[in-house]
Each structure stands twice: as C-alpha cells, then as structure tokens.
Enzyme design. Structure first.
Site, PDB file in Angstrom:
ATOM      1  CG  ASP A 187      -2.257   0.636   0.946  1.00 19.33           C
ATOM      2  OD1 ASP A 187      -2.256   1.850   0.712  1.00 19.33           O
ATOM      3  OD2 ASP A 187      -3.300  -0.047   0.955  1.00 19.33           O
ATOM      4  CG  HIS A 228      -5.537   3.031   1.664  1.00 16.40           C
ATOM      5  ND1 HIS A 228      -5.189   1.899   0.972  1.00 16.40           N
ATOM      6  CD2 HIS A 228      -6.874   3.104   1.629  1.00 16.40           C
ATOM      7  CE1 HIS A 228      -6.288   1.318   0.514  1.00 16.40           C
ATOM      8  NE2 HIS A 228      -7.329   2.031   0.899  1.00 16.40           N
ATOM      9  CB  SER A 406      -9.833   0.007   0.943  1.00 17.39           C
ATOM     10  OG  SER A 406      -9.319   0.367  -0.284  1.00 17.39           O
TER      11      SER A 406
END
Ligand SMILES: [Ca+2]
Ligand SMILES: [Ca+2]
Ligand SMILES: [Ca+2]
Ligand SMILES: [Ca+2]
Length: 787
Positions: A187, A228, A406
C-alpha cells in the site's frame, strides 16, 4: 464420629480458622461461578484440581428446614459429617457447601470418605439432596479487551445485530490469533511505530519501493493522504489489551508493509512488490487496483502477472503466496470487477464488501470472479470500520472512518492468517477452496443466488457469501490438500462473427470431451476463464455470458454506460468461480449481445479461447469433503489435540531462482501442470509423441534424452517432454500469452533434474545438469499438495 476418622482429630476449633483461610482461598478460585454469579471477570477461569495434590473434597447440600433454622442445621450437619461448613452457596437459600480438609496423610482414603459422607447425607432427614462438587471444565465465553475502541468494532463482535460479524471470538478463545503467520500490506506505507502496530511489526517482511529503502513509513503528501496502509494494517494485526484504539482480526500475527502506492507505479515495481520477501510474508493484502471509473479494462501487466504466478509457485516455501485483493469501489459507475485483472486472476482471493446490515453498499462492484465478501462501511447511516490510523499531525492514531472494499480485503487477509496458524501447509488453492466451502449464503435484497451442480451457492454480488472466521478455521484445521492443479485449454477458436443488437444475440460453443480431459485427469472445475478478442465501436454496450455444461450462467462481461472505448477487447481474459466443483466435461456456451442500437456498426467476435482449471476430485469426493467440513464445525478438532501432518516446505532462496520438483510443479501421469501454464503441446512433446510410438524411438529417448530415467515408461517420458516444452516456453518467451512465466522468472539453467525417489539437490550442487522433474509413481504431485 464417622468411622473413617482416626488418629488425630481432623478439626479443632483452633485449626478451623487457618483451614478456612486456605480453603476459602481455593474456593475463591474454584467457586466463583457458583458463589458469585455476578462476577463475570472470573467466570470460567480454569480452576485448580480438586483432588490429587490439593486433596480437596466438597459437597453441595440442599437442606430441608425452616428458614430460621437453616444456618444452625447446616453447622450441625457439617460437624456430624466431619466437614467444614463453608456457608451458603451464593444467594441460594438452603444450599450450603461443606468441605473436607485432610491432614496430609489421608489422600488415599478419599474413596472411604466419599462413601461415608454420601451414606450419611443420603440417610439424613434434613438433607433434601447432596452432590459432591466436581470441577466443571469451562472455556471463556467472552474475551475482555481494554482497548477503548473495541466495543465499536462491530465487525468483530456485533452486539447491535448479533450474527452480523466475522464470528471470530470463538477462534480467539481457542488461542488462534494468527501466531506464526506474517501478513504484508502492499500500500502507501505503514506507520509501524504506532502503539497498535509496533509490537507486531515485521521489519524483515517490509520494504519501501517508492524510496527504495527498507523502511515503509508513510510520507505525508500534499493532503496528508497516505493513511491507507496503516489503516489496513491495524485491521489485521492491531495489538490487543494495550489500552489503545482497537484489536486486529489476527492480533497474534506479524504485520509488514510494502510502500509502493505513494508515487509512480510501474509494472516492474508491482512485480517486485508481489514477490517481496515471499518466504517471510505469507499473505499479501492488496486494497487497490485499476481505476474504478466504469470505463477502464486493466490488470497486472506482463511482469505483474508473472510475479503473481511466481508467487503461488515459489512463495511460502512452495505452498504459494496468498494474494488477497479488493474487488473495487466503482459501484456508482456500474463498474464490474471482471474488468479488473487483479480480481479476475486465478491467483488472487477476490473479496467484496457488505455493510453492517449485510447489504451490498453503493460503492461495491459485482462480478463472476468474486470469491466472497466481508464487512465494511456503507452509506452515511452505516457504521464504518474502526482501526489504527497514521497519527500524523496530532492525529489520535485511531479512526472510525475506514470504509470501501479497501477495508474488507484486510479483514479477509486477517482471517486467512488465522487459517494458516492452524494449518500452515494450506496451498494457495486450498485457501480458495476452504473459502468456497465455508462462506455463508444469506438473504439480501440485492443478491441473486444461484446454486451450482456441486451445491455451492454464488451470487455476482456476494460471491459464495460471507466469510466466517469460525467456519474457515475449523475447516482449515482438517483440510487435506486438494489434488494437483489440472488445466485444459481449448484451441484458439477463430469466429469472425458479428454481434447482433438486442433482442438477438451471438452464441458460440465449445465441447470439452472426456478425451480432452484424460491427459490432465481433470474431473471437477475451479476457475473457468474465457479469453476474447472482440471489436466493437462502443465496448460498454456489450454483455457477455458464459454457460458451464451444467447450465450455470456467469455474467462475465456486464454493460457499462461510461465505457465508450472504441477498440473492444484485445485478448482480455474473464474468469468465473461460479462453476466451482462442477464436472468439467461438456459443452461451454458463450453468449454475447449488444444493448446498443443500429446506429453503430456491429461488433465482431474475432476469436475466443476457453481455459479450465480444476482437479481430479470427483463430484463424490467433493461431496464427501463438504460433509467432513460440516462435521468439523462443532469445533471438535479445533479444541482437541488433533492435527494433520504437514509436508515440509521447500528451501527456496529469496532471489528468483528455484528448483523444480514435484512440489513446485504439479505433475501427473503424462501431463505437466505448472500452475497457470495451460499444458500446451510444444515441439518437444510433438517429437516425443513420434518417438514414443516405436520401441526403437523409446530406446533412443531413454539413452540420449533422459539418462537419469533409464526405466521410465512412456507416460513418464511424455511428461518429461512436456517439462522441456514448459522450460523452453518459460525461458524463451515473454509473457505475452496467458500462463507463460515471464522473462527472468524461470530460466532452464536454474532448474535441475530430480529423478524419482530422490531429494532435490540444493541449488548449485549439480551444476551443468539439464532440466526435469521428479516422476511420482502413480501420477500424483508431491509435497505441496500434501499427497
Ligand atoms: Ca522509507
Ligand atoms: Ca489496541
Ligand atoms: Ca473496478
Ligand atoms: Ca481472483
């Protein structure tokens, strides 16, 4: 005096106080469930043994007497029996607990004491009933976490809507927390110094491809947007009971980060990420993909594809890296995850999202290659996922706002970590099978479920259903590897037929015969893939459906209003999991229609090709496995000492170089099945076929070509010929076609001959050797599948 009392008196007034202290201390451990039912913190704690070294005997006695006399009667009865009155049992009127405290020499007399006390109580007028107290075996029912946000982690333990969670607490109670498993978040970085990550952080599995250094710490971008990866990492492995934020699904696992999304991403970077530290990292959690704009058709390119394939062959010591990918967030744009090559790939576990009510959220995409779903946020009214956060600029290090597919994929990665703890040798295909077998169908007004010939229910919206950690782990515990991967590829079917406008449609078909499947031994299906080349002036107007022989329909290509691409599809591979477990043989029909109007020129199906993946499992074996798994759901295997043997993994060095053995290549009688390689006949196979036809040719082959295999029979030699084809293919061709290994991934000089029955020599031990593979006796692959 009871007859068993001899020698020194058991009790004296002076002793009683001391004894009571000891006994009471012991009782406070053993009796809390009964004596103070309101004390949940101790409920079910494992109590010490009543007998043996503790030498404790206790009885509960129910007395029949007027209320005001109860206390006195109890005291008298205890004295008569030579026991100590420990007082009333909790709030239960008329119920008392009596204890016997031996003097240290009387342990052998327990049986005599029991008989005597039982006889006395049985005959006594005031005793309504009595019962010797045995320790009850109880497991903790609820875990207590002091993490302040744990109560808000509804996806772990949903108190508002019971059942709408991943059903994980029972797994944790059995000490399954992902121990020994490493999950890597690929990520935008992972803040590994934060309190909920640091103790579980694995620097060995981590890397920063954006800055080319070992530390994947996120960098702030202009909008401070790189949160994230840290959020995904927290969902998986946040540390419990540290009075901070939350608890991860696999809080006993190790968590690594690969920073790759914070900057320009190339095919080669992606390829490196997919194989980075692949003997340390077991599971790659990838919550990203091509644009979800409803008009993109894209996936991993040449190197990324090769790396995914290489990962399942060589990662995790040959059991195969587990790639978990999010299905995408393009729901509002009618996007579909079959236009996303990462979701479509047979090597990935494709995970979609549902909200806290179990409904498909507005952002979720559907597709035929979706394996399962798990929880995430939904619309504004729905709760999102609470997780760790990058604490940049006075952030709290905790967020309540993680959402999208996600947020779903890391939960799946965490659940797979729990599976790998109880069964570390599950192969990449085993993991997919266990998901198919255990995901649960449920009612949702958006979902249309179809049950296939094997009895599995699938919906394009929810895959095979909700992931359930309890079911996954119990199934994993007893899972024996599925047989080697068998594949079949049809010829490239040149059609050149135009696609009519609705309500008409184009139908083409290909029949897979028993003879077609004989070489590979395939009986039942896993993935089915169709590669098409179609020209069309407006790609989004096309709808493509695939029917398996059973009649099971997969909507592999959906219409997309935003997709006005004028070039159609060029060798695009769609895949479906909807025929999982069905019989492979029979007619496959492809139906294509155009929802546009006559104003555009019609599209043309140039060519198509069918690829089947599956195994030699028969439908009956499939059913038997389903039965076994359901039997395991009681938890009987998880709780006990039960464990299946695991084959040892392969010693595969970190660099891209490895040995082909029966463990890494799937070998069957006469056929070679490296995962993803479609078993095509190359020049060696053709030559072999010619030579194997005559005794002379056979002798020549043995003498010249395969010195290591003087007694190999024709099927084994045929297989070896195919190994050669594979190596020529793998080493010589770039991965233009589906399935071939990419350049630099598999070079013939890096491979070694391993005659049947011999161990693979370590790399470098036999320099100059040619190529080959071991030849298992009855055509079964080896260790990787645990056969
Ligand atoms: Ca760095
Ligand atoms: Ca915590
Ligand atoms: Ca998408
Ligand atoms: Ca997939």
């Amino acid at each position: 005096m009871p007859h068993w009392r001899r020698g020194a008196p058991l009790w004296s007034a002076g002793m009683e106080a001391t004894l009571c202290i000891h006994t009471c201390l012991w009782l406070s451990a053993a009796w809390i469930p009964l004596a103070s039912p309101a004390g949940p913190a101790c409920g079910g704690q494992r109590a010490p043994d009543t007998e043996g070294r503790h030498g404790k005997l206790t009885w509960a006695v129910s007395l029949d007497a007027p209320e005001e006399e109860l206390e006195q009667r109890a005291e008298e009865l205890a004295q008569t029996a030579g026991l100590v009155n420990m007082g009333r049992v909790g709030e239960l009127k008329g119920h008392y607990l009596f204890a016997y405290q031996p003097d240290g020499h009387a342990a052998a007399e327990h049986e005599a004491i029991r008989r005597s006390v039982d006889t006395l109580f049985a005959q006594h007028d005031s005793v309504r009933w009595h019962s010797e107290q045995k320790l009850l075996k109880r497991s903790k029912r609820s875990l207590h976490f002091n993490d302040p946000k744990y109560p808000q982690q509804w996806h772990l333990n949903n108190r508002k809507s019971p059942g709408k969670d991943i059903n994980v607490t029972g797994v944790w109670e059995r000490n399954v927390t992902g121990r020994g498993v490493t999950v890597v978040v690929v990520d935008d970085g992972v803040e590994h110094t934060i309190k909920d990550i640091q103790p579980n952080y694995s620097p060995e599995g981590s890397y920063d491809l954006n800055s080319n250094d070992p530390d994947p710490m996120p960098h702030p971008d202009e909008e401070n947007g790189n949160h994230h990866g840290t959020r995904c990492a927290g969902e998986i492995a946040a540390v419990p009971n540290n009075s901070f934020c939350t608890v991860g699904v696999a809080y006993g696992s190790r968590i690594a980060g690969i920073r790759v999304l914070d900057g320009p991403l190339t095919d080669s970077m992606e390829a490196i990420a997919f194989n980075k530290h692949y003997q340390i990292n077991d599971i790659y959690s990838c919550s990203w993909g091509p644009d979800d704009d409803g008009k993109t058709v894209d996936g991993p390119h040449q190197l990324g594809k090769a790396a995914l394939q290489h990962g399942v062959i060589a990662g995790r010591r040959g059991f195969g890296s587990i790639f978990v990918v999010a299905s995408g967030n393009g729901g509002q744009h009618s996007d579909n995850c079959n236009y996303d090559g990462y979701a479509n790939s047979i090597y990935t576990v494709t995970i979609g999202a549902v909200d806290e009510t179990g409904s498909m959220p507005f952002y979720a995409e559907e597709c035929a290659s979706m394996l399962a779903v798990t929880f995430s946020g939904g619309d504004k009214m729905m709760r999102s996922i609470v997780t760790t956060d990058w604490d940049l600029q006075k952030g709290t290090g905790c967020t309540e706002g993680h959402t999208g597919t996600s947020a779903a994929a890391p939960l799946a990665a965490g659940m797979i970590a729990l599976m790998l703890q109880v069964r570390p040798c599950l192969t990449w295909r085993d993991v997919q099978h266990v998901i198919v077998f255990t995901a649960t169908k449920y009612e949702d007004r958006h979902a249309k479920w179809d049950t296939n010939q094997a009895g599995f229910s699938h919906s394009h919206q929810h895959g095979f259903g909700l992931l359930n950690a309890w079911r996954l782990v119990n199934a994993a515990k007893i899972w024996e590897s599925v047989p080697y991967l068998a594949s079949y590829v049809s010829p490239v079917l040149k059609e050149g037929r135009s696609i009519p406008v609705l309500p008409q449609e184009l139908e083409v078909a290909w029949n897979v015969t028993p003879a077609d499947l004989e070489l590979s031994g395939m009986r039942t299906l896993e993935h089915v893939a169709v590669t098409v080349t179609i020209t069309h002036p407006r790609r989004g107007n096309l709808e493509i459906r695939l029917f398996c022989p059973s009649g099971m329909m997969s909507l592999i290509g959906t219409t997309r209003s935003m997709d006005s691409d004028p070039n159609g599809f060029s060798d695009w591979t769609f895949s479906t999991v909807r025929c999982w477990g069905e019989e492979a043989q029979g007619s496959y029909r492809l139906l294509i229609r155009d929802i546009g109007d006559e104003s555009l020129r019609p599209g043309t199906l140039r060519q198509w090709q069918l690829t089947l993946y599956g195994s030699s499992w028969s439908p009956a074996e499939m059913k038997e496995r389903q039965r076994l798994l359901e039997e395991a759901m009681s938890g009987q295997y998880l709780s006990g000492d039960f464990s299946l043997p695991c084959p040892p993994g392969l010693d595969i060095p970190e660099e891209q170089r490895y040995t082909i053995t029966a463990n890494t290549l799937k070998v069957s009688r006469g056929t070679l099945h490296p995962p993803g390689w479609a078993g095509r006949a190359g020049p060696c196979s053709v030559l072999c076929a010619l030579l194997l036809g005559s005794e002379q040719g056979l002798r020549w082959l043995r003498a010249v070509f395969f010195k290591g295999f003087p007694s190999a029979d024709p099927p084994a030699l045929g297989m070896l010929c195919r190994v050669l084809d594979f190596l020529l293919h793998a080493g010589g061709l770039p991965d233009e076609e589906r399935g071939g290994a990419g350049p630099g991934m598999l070079q013939p000089h890096q491979l070694q001959v391993v005659p049947a029955g011999q161990q693979a020599p370590s790399p470098g031990e036999r320099p100059g050797d040619g190529v080959g593979a071991s030849v298992p006796g009855e055509g079964r692959g080896g260790g990787r599948d645990g056969v």
